[in-house]
Design an enzyme around this catalytic site. Structure first.
Site, PDB file in Angstrom:
ATOM      1  N   ASP A 199     -22.520 -33.361 -22.861  1.00 22.72           N
ATOM      2  CA  ASP A 199     -23.923 -33.694 -23.111  1.00 22.72           C
ATOM      3  C   ASP A 199     -24.725 -32.441 -23.448  1.00 22.72           C
ATOM      4  O   ASP A 199     -24.232 -31.313 -23.320  1.00 22.72           O
ATOM      5  CB  ASP A 199     -24.533 -34.416 -21.892  1.00 22.72           C
ATOM      6  N   ASP A 243     -27.756 -40.190  -8.679  1.00 23.93           N
ATOM      7  CA  ASP A 243     -28.041 -41.589  -9.038  1.00 23.93           C
ATOM      8  C   ASP A 243     -26.832 -42.286  -9.654  1.00 23.93           C
ATOM      9  O   ASP A 243     -26.953 -43.378 -10.195  1.00 23.93           O
ATOM     10  CB  ASP A 243     -29.251 -41.663  -9.992  1.00 23.93           C
ATOM     11  N   HIS A 250     -24.940 -41.186 -12.182  1.00 23.73           N
ATOM     12  CA  HIS A 250     -24.640 -40.975 -13.603  1.00 23.73           C
ATOM     13  C   HIS A 250     -23.375 -40.136 -13.773  1.00 23.73           C
ATOM     14  O   HIS A 250     -23.036 -39.331 -12.902  1.00 23.73           O
ATOM     15  CB  HIS A 250     -25.823 -40.335 -14.356  1.00 23.73           C
ATOM     16  N   GLU A 292     -27.410 -42.612 -17.474  1.00 25.09           N
ATOM     17  CA  GLU A 292     -28.234 -42.943 -16.317  1.00 25.09           C
ATOM     18  C   GLU A 292     -28.069 -44.421 -15.955  1.00 25.09           C
ATOM     19  O   GLU A 292     -27.550 -45.210 -16.760  1.00 25.09           O
ATOM     20  CB  GLU A 292     -29.706 -42.638 -16.649  1.00 25.09           C
TER      21      GLU A 292
HETATM   22  C1  F6R Z   1     -23.366 -32.223 -16.888  1.00 25.73           C
HETATM   23  C2  F6R Z   1     -23.128 -33.616 -16.536  1.00 25.73           C
HETATM   24  C3  F6R Z   1     -23.754 -34.231 -15.350  1.00 25.73           C
HETATM   25  C4  F6R Z   1     -23.422 -33.483 -14.059  1.00 25.73           C
HETATM   26  C5  F6R Z   1     -24.108 -34.152 -12.873  1.00 25.73           C
HETATM   27  C6  F6R Z   1     -23.818 -33.421 -11.579  1.00 25.73           C
HETATM   28  O1  F6R Z   1     -22.662 -31.908 -18.070  1.00 25.73           O
HETATM   29  O2  F6R Z   1     -22.454 -34.252 -17.241  1.00 25.73           O
HETATM   30  O3  F6R Z   1     -23.322 -35.559 -15.226  1.00 25.73           O
HETATM   31  O4  F6R Z   1     -22.031 -33.487 -13.881  1.00 25.73           O
HETATM   32  O5  F6R Z   1     -25.474 -34.195 -13.088  1.00 25.73           O
HETATM   33  O6  F6R Z   1     -24.380 -32.148 -11.657  1.00 25.73           O
HETATM   34  P1  F6R Z   1     -24.031 -31.035 -10.569  1.00 25.73           P
HETATM   35  O7  F6R Z   1     -22.594 -30.763 -10.687  1.00 25.73           O
HETATM   36  O8  F6R Z   1     -24.873 -29.858 -10.955  1.00 25.73           O
HETATM   37  O9  F6R Z   1     -24.405 -31.625  -9.251  1.00 25.73           O
END
Ligand code: F6R
Length: 261
Positions: free
Chosen positions: A67, A136, A138, A143
Protein backbone atom coordinates in the site's frame (compact mmCIF):
# COMPACT_ATOMS: atom_id res chain seq x y z
CA UNK A 1 -4.82 -21.16 9.15
CA UNK A 2 -1.88 -22.08 11.37
CA UNK A 3 -1.64 -19.93 14.50
CA UNK A 4 1.77 -20.02 16.20
CA UNK A 5 2.13 -18.36 19.60
CA UNK A 6 5.71 -17.67 20.59
CA UNK A 7 6.81 -16.74 24.11
CA UNK A 8 9.73 -14.75 22.78
CA UNK A 9 8.64 -12.09 20.24
CA UNK A 10 12.18 -12.19 18.75
CA UNK A 11 11.41 -15.73 17.59
CA UNK A 12 8.68 -14.33 15.33
CA UNK A 13 11.29 -12.54 13.22
CA UNK A 14 13.55 -15.56 12.94
CA UNK A 15 10.74 -17.99 12.10
CA UNK A 16 9.39 -15.76 9.32
CA UNK A 17 12.90 -15.02 8.02
CA UNK A 18 13.64 -18.76 8.04
CA UNK A 19 10.61 -19.34 5.88
CA UNK A 20 11.76 -16.67 3.41
CA UNK A 21 15.29 -18.14 3.43
CA UNK A 22 13.88 -21.57 2.49
CA UNK A 23 11.80 -20.00 -0.27
CA UNK A 24 14.80 -18.13 -1.74
CA UNK A 25 16.94 -21.26 -1.54
CA UNK A 26 14.46 -23.25 -3.61
CA UNK A 27 13.40 -20.30 -5.79
CA UNK A 28 16.03 -17.51 -6.00
CA UNK A 29 13.73 -15.44 -8.24
CA UNK A 30 10.85 -15.58 -5.75
CA UNK A 31 8.32 -12.77 -5.58
CA UNK A 32 7.97 -11.33 -2.08
CA UNK A 33 5.04 -9.28 -0.80
CA UNK A 34 6.36 -6.63 1.57
CA UNK A 35 4.44 -4.85 4.34
CA UNK A 36 5.41 -1.64 6.08
CA UNK A 37 4.59 -0.61 9.67
CA UNK A 38 6.34 -1.80 12.81
CA UNK A 39 5.26 -5.46 12.83
CA UNK A 40 7.60 -6.75 10.07
CA UNK A 41 10.70 -4.84 11.22
CA UNK A 42 12.10 -7.82 13.14
CA UNK A 43 11.73 -9.95 10.00
CA UNK A 44 13.60 -7.43 7.86
CA UNK A 45 16.38 -7.08 10.46
CA UNK A 46 16.79 -10.85 10.55
CA UNK A 47 16.80 -11.08 6.73
CA UNK A 48 19.51 -8.40 6.61
CA UNK A 49 21.57 -10.41 9.15
CA UNK A 50 21.24 -13.55 7.01
CA UNK A 51 22.13 -11.59 3.87
CA UNK A 52 25.23 -10.13 5.56
CA UNK A 53 26.19 -13.63 6.72
CA UNK A 54 26.08 -14.77 3.08
CA UNK A 55 23.14 -17.12 3.63
CA UNK A 56 20.68 -15.45 1.26
CA UNK A 57 20.59 -13.16 -1.74
CA UNK A 58 17.74 -11.08 -3.13
CA UNK A 59 19.61 -10.37 -6.39
CA UNK A 60 17.08 -12.29 -8.49
CA UNK A 61 14.04 -11.71 -6.27
CA UNK A 62 11.21 -9.25 -6.86
CA UNK A 63 9.11 -7.38 -4.31
CA UNK A 64 5.70 -5.70 -4.23
CA UNK A 65 4.58 -3.50 -1.37
CA UNK A 66 1.02 -3.62 -0.08
CA UNK A 67 0.00 0.00 0.00
CA UNK A 68 0.92 3.67 -0.25
CA UNK A 69 -0.37 6.94 1.12
CA UNK A 70 -1.94 9.26 -1.44
CA UNK A 71 -0.31 12.63 -1.92
CA UNK A 72 2.87 12.41 0.18
CA UNK A 73 5.69 14.14 -1.72
CA UNK A 74 8.45 11.92 -3.19
CA UNK A 75 11.00 12.79 -0.52
CA UNK A 76 8.65 12.35 2.46
CA UNK A 77 10.22 9.83 4.87
CA UNK A 78 6.83 8.21 5.61
CA UNK A 79 6.05 7.56 1.95
CA UNK A 80 5.97 3.76 1.96
CA UNK A 81 8.34 3.51 -1.02
CA UNK A 82 10.89 5.38 1.08
CA UNK A 83 10.07 3.46 4.25
CA UNK A 84 10.55 0.02 2.67
CA UNK A 85 13.76 1.24 1.05
CA UNK A 86 15.13 2.44 4.39
CA UNK A 87 14.09 -0.49 6.55
CA UNK A 88 14.87 -3.29 4.10
CA UNK A 89 15.47 -2.89 0.37
CA UNK A 90 18.57 -0.66 0.49
CA UNK A 91 20.14 -2.95 3.13
CA UNK A 92 20.22 -6.03 0.88
CA UNK A 93 21.03 -6.75 -2.78
CA UNK A 94 17.76 -6.31 -4.65
CA UNK A 95 18.41 -5.24 -8.27
CA UNK A 96 17.47 -1.62 -9.04
CA UNK A 97 13.73 -1.39 -9.73
CA UNK A 98 13.04 -4.91 -8.40
CA UNK A 99 10.70 -3.63 -5.69
CA UNK A 100 7.54 -1.90 -6.80
CA UNK A 101 4.67 -0.21 -4.96
CA UNK A 102 1.39 1.51 -5.78
CA UNK A 103 1.91 5.07 -7.03
CA UNK A 104 0.26 7.40 -4.53
CA UNK A 105 1.12 10.40 -6.72
CA UNK A 106 -0.48 9.11 -9.94
CA UNK A 107 -2.72 11.54 -11.85
CA UNK A 108 -4.89 8.68 -13.04
CA UNK A 109 -5.41 6.59 -9.91
CA UNK A 110 -7.66 3.86 -11.39
CA UNK A 111 -5.12 3.32 -14.21
CA UNK A 112 -2.24 3.19 -11.71
CA UNK A 113 -4.11 0.59 -9.63
CA UNK A 114 -4.92 -1.55 -12.67
CA UNK A 115 -1.28 -1.26 -13.78
CA UNK A 116 -0.10 -2.44 -10.37
CA UNK A 117 -2.35 -5.50 -10.51
CA UNK A 118 -0.96 -6.25 -13.97
CA UNK A 119 2.65 -5.87 -12.75
CA UNK A 120 2.03 -8.43 -10.00
CA UNK A 121 0.46 -10.82 -12.51
CA UNK A 122 3.33 -10.29 -14.99
CA UNK A 123 5.81 -11.22 -12.25
CA UNK A 124 4.00 -14.54 -11.81
CA UNK A 125 2.14 -13.58 -8.62
CA UNK A 126 3.40 -13.27 -5.07
CA UNK A 127 5.03 -16.35 -3.55
CA UNK A 128 5.08 -15.17 0.06
CA UNK A 129 3.21 -12.17 1.41
CA UNK A 130 4.20 -10.62 4.75
CA UNK A 131 1.26 -8.99 6.54
CA UNK A 132 0.63 -6.97 9.68
CA UNK A 133 -2.84 -6.33 11.07
CA UNK A 134 -4.45 -3.08 12.16
CA UNK A 135 -6.24 -2.72 15.50
CA UNK A 136 -9.48 -2.49 13.47
CA UNK A 137 -8.69 -5.74 11.67
CA UNK A 138 -7.41 -4.25 8.42
CA UNK A 139 -4.74 -5.96 6.32
CA UNK A 140 -2.86 -3.71 3.92
CA UNK A 141 -5.27 -0.75 4.14
CA UNK A 142 -8.44 -2.73 3.58
CA UNK A 143 -10.48 -1.07 6.27
CA UNK A 144 -13.66 -2.59 7.77
CA UNK A 145 -16.36 -2.80 5.12
CA UNK A 146 -13.87 -3.57 2.33
CA UNK A 147 -15.08 -5.99 -0.31
CA UNK A 148 -13.66 -9.43 0.39
CA UNK A 149 -12.94 -9.70 -3.36
CA UNK A 150 -11.40 -6.23 -3.75
CA UNK A 151 -8.41 -5.42 -5.93
CA UNK A 152 -5.90 -2.56 -5.75
CA UNK A 153 -7.79 0.71 -5.38
CA UNK A 154 -8.01 3.95 -3.44
CA UNK A 155 -9.39 3.75 0.12
CA UNK A 156 -10.21 6.26 2.81
CA UNK A 157 -8.33 5.53 6.03
CA UNK A 158 -10.43 5.23 9.19
CA UNK A 159 -9.87 7.70 11.99
CA UNK A 160 -8.64 4.77 14.12
CA UNK A 161 -5.93 3.87 11.58
CA UNK A 162 -4.88 7.50 11.22
CA UNK A 163 -4.64 7.79 15.03
CA UNK A 164 -2.62 4.54 15.19
CA UNK A 165 -0.25 5.83 12.50
CA UNK A 166 0.10 9.36 13.89
CA UNK A 167 3.12 8.01 15.82
CA UNK A 168 5.01 7.97 12.51
CA UNK A 169 4.08 11.64 11.91
CA UNK A 170 5.34 13.12 15.22
CA UNK A 171 1.95 12.43 16.80
CA UNK A 172 0.24 14.91 14.45
CA UNK A 173 -3.07 13.38 13.31
CA UNK A 174 -3.59 16.12 10.73
CA UNK A 175 -0.30 15.17 9.06
CA UNK A 176 -1.50 11.59 8.42
CA UNK A 177 -2.97 11.33 4.90
CA UNK A 178 -6.67 10.57 4.65
CA UNK A 179 -6.37 8.29 1.61
CA UNK A 180 -4.20 5.46 0.40
CA UNK A 181 -3.82 3.07 -2.49
CA UNK A 182 -3.95 -0.50 -1.28
CA UNK A 183 -3.84 -4.01 -2.67
CA UNK A 184 -7.31 -5.47 -2.25
CA UNK A 185 -8.27 -8.49 -0.20
CA UNK A 186 -8.65 -10.43 -3.46
CA UNK A 187 -5.13 -9.38 -4.48
CA UNK A 188 -3.67 -10.50 -1.17
CA UNK A 189 -5.57 -13.79 -1.23
CA UNK A 190 -3.93 -14.64 -4.58
CA UNK A 191 -0.49 -14.84 -2.93
CA UNK A 192 0.65 -18.43 -2.45
CA UNK A 193 1.64 -18.15 1.22
CA UNK A 194 0.49 -15.50 3.69
CA UNK A 195 2.58 -14.83 6.82
CA UNK A 196 0.86 -12.44 9.22
CA UNK A 197 2.71 -11.12 12.27
CA UNK A 198 1.18 -9.34 15.27
CA UNK A 199 2.52 -8.44 18.69
CA UNK A 200 1.13 -6.62 21.71
CA UNK A 201 -2.20 -6.30 23.53
CA UNK A 202 -3.56 -3.71 21.13
CA UNK A 203 -3.77 -6.40 18.43
CA UNK A 204 -5.52 -9.05 20.59
CA UNK A 205 -9.09 -8.23 19.59
CA UNK A 206 -8.29 -8.07 15.87
CA UNK A 207 -6.34 -11.35 16.06
CA UNK A 208 -9.29 -13.04 17.77
CA UNK A 209 -11.75 -11.88 15.11
CA UNK A 210 -9.33 -12.83 12.33
CA UNK A 211 -8.73 -16.38 13.52
CA UNK A 212 -11.88 -17.31 15.41
CA UNK A 213 -14.67 -14.97 14.36
CA UNK A 214 -16.96 -15.31 11.37
CA UNK A 215 -15.52 -14.29 8.00
CA UNK A 216 -16.84 -10.78 7.60
CA UNK A 217 -15.95 -7.52 5.89
CA UNK A 218 -16.23 -5.91 9.34
CA UNK A 219 -12.96 -7.70 10.28
CA UNK A 220 -11.21 -7.81 6.90
CA UNK A 221 -8.34 -10.05 8.09
CA UNK A 222 -10.90 -12.82 8.75
CA UNK A 223 -10.73 -13.53 4.97
CA UNK A 224 -7.46 -15.36 5.78
CA UNK A 225 -9.62 -18.22 7.05
CA UNK A 226 -10.30 -18.97 3.37
CA UNK A 227 -6.61 -19.10 2.40
CA UNK A 228 -5.09 -22.57 1.93
CA UNK A 229 -1.71 -21.54 3.38
CA UNK A 230 -1.92 -18.77 5.97
CA UNK A 231 0.52 -18.65 8.89
CA UNK A 232 -0.12 -16.35 11.84
CA UNK A 233 2.84 -15.58 14.12
CA UNK A 234 1.92 -13.81 17.35
CA UNK A 235 3.20 -13.20 20.86
CA UNK A 236 1.38 -13.98 24.13
CA UNK A 237 -0.06 -10.47 24.38
CA UNK A 238 -1.64 -10.61 20.93
CA UNK A 239 -2.95 -14.12 21.72
CA UNK A 240 -4.73 -13.20 24.95
CA UNK A 241 -8.26 -13.15 23.44
CA UNK A 242 -7.90 -16.44 21.57
CA UNK A 243 -10.29 -19.15 22.77
CA UNK A 244 -8.11 -21.93 21.34
CA UNK A 245 -4.74 -20.56 22.50
CA UNK A 246 -3.83 -23.73 24.43
CA UNK A 247 -4.66 -25.89 21.42
CA UNK A 248 -2.50 -23.73 19.11
CA UNK A 249 0.41 -23.95 21.59
CA UNK A 250 0.14 -27.73 21.96
CA UNK A 251 -0.14 -28.22 18.20
CA UNK A 252 2.97 -26.17 17.52
CA UNK A 253 4.96 -27.85 20.33
CA UNK A 254 4.17 -31.27 18.87
CA UNK A 255 4.97 -30.25 15.30
CA UNK A 256 7.94 -32.07 13.76
CA UNK A 257 10.85 -29.68 13.13
CA UNK A 258 11.17 -30.71 9.47
CA UNK A 259 7.65 -29.60 8.66
CA UNK A 260 8.32 -25.85 8.44
CA UNK A 261 5.60 -23.23 8.42
C1 F6R B 1 1.30 -1.45 6.12
C2 F6R B 1 0.09 -2.26 6.23
C3 F6R B 1 -0.77 -2.20 7.43
C4 F6R B 1 -0.01 -2.53 8.71
C5 F6R B 1 -0.94 -2.44 9.91
C6 F6R B 1 -0.21 -2.74 11.20
O1 F6R B 1 1.91 -1.69 4.87
O2 F6R B 1 -0.21 -2.92 5.32
O3 F6R B 1 -1.84 -3.09 7.29
O4 F6R B 1 0.51 -3.83 8.60
O5 F6R B 1 -1.49 -1.17 9.98
O6 F6R B 1 0.75 -1.76 11.41
P1 F6R B 1 1.87 -1.93 12.54
O7 F6R B 1 2.67 -3.10 12.16
O8 F6R B 1 2.65 -0.65 12.49
O9 F6R B 1 1.12 -2.12 13.82
Amino acid sequence: MEVIILDDPAEIGSLAAGCIESLLTSKPDAVLGLATGSSPLAIYDELVRRYEAGRISFARARGFTLDEYVGLPPEHPERYRNVIDTVFVSRVDFAPGAVDGPDGLADDIPAACAGYEQAIRDAGGVDLQILGIGTDGHIAFNEPGSSLASRTRIKTLTRQTRMDNARFFDGDLDAVPTHCLTQGLGTIMAARHLVLVATGRSKAEAVHHMAEGPVTAMWPASILQHHPHATVLIDDAAARRLQLADYYRETYRAKPGWQGI
